[in-house]
Design an enzyme around this catalytic site. Structure first.
Site, short mmCIF file in Angstrom:
data_model
loop_
_atom_site.label_atom_id
_atom_site.label_comp_id
_atom_site.label_asym_id
_atom_site.label_seq_id
_atom_site.Cartn_x
_atom_site.Cartn_y
_atom_site.Cartn_z
N VAL A 1 0.83 -1.20 0.00
CA VAL A 1 0.00 0.00 0.00
C VAL A 1 0.87 1.26 0.00
O VAL A 1 0.57 2.24 -0.67
CB VAL A 1 -0.99 -0.01 1.18
CG1 VAL A 1 -1.77 1.28 1.26
CG2 VAL A 1 -1.93 -1.19 1.08
N CYS A 2 1.97 1.21 0.73
CA CYS A 2 2.88 2.36 0.79
C CYS A 2 3.44 2.69 -0.59
O CYS A 2 3.45 3.84 -1.01
CB CYS A 2 4.03 2.08 1.75
SG CYS A 2 3.53 1.65 3.43
N HIS A 3 3.89 1.66 -1.28
CA HIS A 3 4.56 1.81 -2.57
C HIS A 3 3.57 2.09 -3.72
O HIS A 3 3.86 2.88 -4.61
CB HIS A 3 5.37 0.54 -2.88
CG HIS A 3 6.24 0.65 -4.08
ND1 HIS A 3 7.45 1.29 -4.05
CD2 HIS A 3 6.07 0.20 -5.35
CE1 HIS A 3 8.01 1.23 -5.25
NE2 HIS A 3 7.19 0.58 -6.05
#
Length: 162
Positions: A48-50
């Site tokens: 999700v971060c990337h």
């Protein structure tokens, strides 16, 4: 205690990659007399971060600047080498986002935003959130209920709330 709107952000020295290696960055110095958009997340290169969180800020840099934001900062409990490489891989560095590592999680803990998920190998990581900080004071804070989603802390939603 978890930070909230109206609180002053804790003093912190974070790390970034410079031309000659890791450099210390005083968050107090960055915040003094300035409007910052700071977003934090569990870890570099994680799903999700990337794929969602960082890209939302990359594509909204112009809109954030138009709302008076002087600088956008990404904070993660990672070392500055990883944050530097990740900033290059995502285009965040080219977009002007400061990729700052909270290597020992001291800032994250001072914010009251730490969590651990041992089965995923995440120990003392940051919850996912985004905030606007004006002259060191939190004026807007949007925290996710779960670190595995980016429902309220993406740049579009931060912009809508500004």
């Amino acid at each position: 205690m978890t930070i909230t709107t109206g609180d002053k952000i804790p003093s912190a020295t974070l790390l970034q990659m410079g031309a000659d290696g890791p450099e210390q960055v005083s968050l107090d110095d960055k915040a003094k007399g300035r409007k910052l958009a700071i977003f934090a997340l569990p870890g570099a290169y994680t799903g999700v971060c990337h794929n969602a969180h960082v890209p939302s800020f990359v594509r909204n840099m112009d809109a954030l600047k138009a709302k008076g934001v002087d600088e956008v900062i990404c904070v993660s409990v990672n070392d500055p080498f990883v944050m530097g490489a990740w900033g290059e891989a995502t285009g965040a560095t080219d977009a002007g986002i400061a990729m700052l590592g909270d290597a020992d999680a001291s800032f994250t803990k001072a914010m009251g935003m730490e969590f651990s998920a041992p089965p995923a190998g995440l120990i003392d990581r940051s919850k996912r959130y985004a905030m606007v900080v004006e002259d060191g004071k939190v004026t807007l804070l949007q925290t996710e209920e779960s670190p595995g989603v980016c429902d309220v802390s993406g740049a579009e939603l931060l912009l809508d709330a500004m």
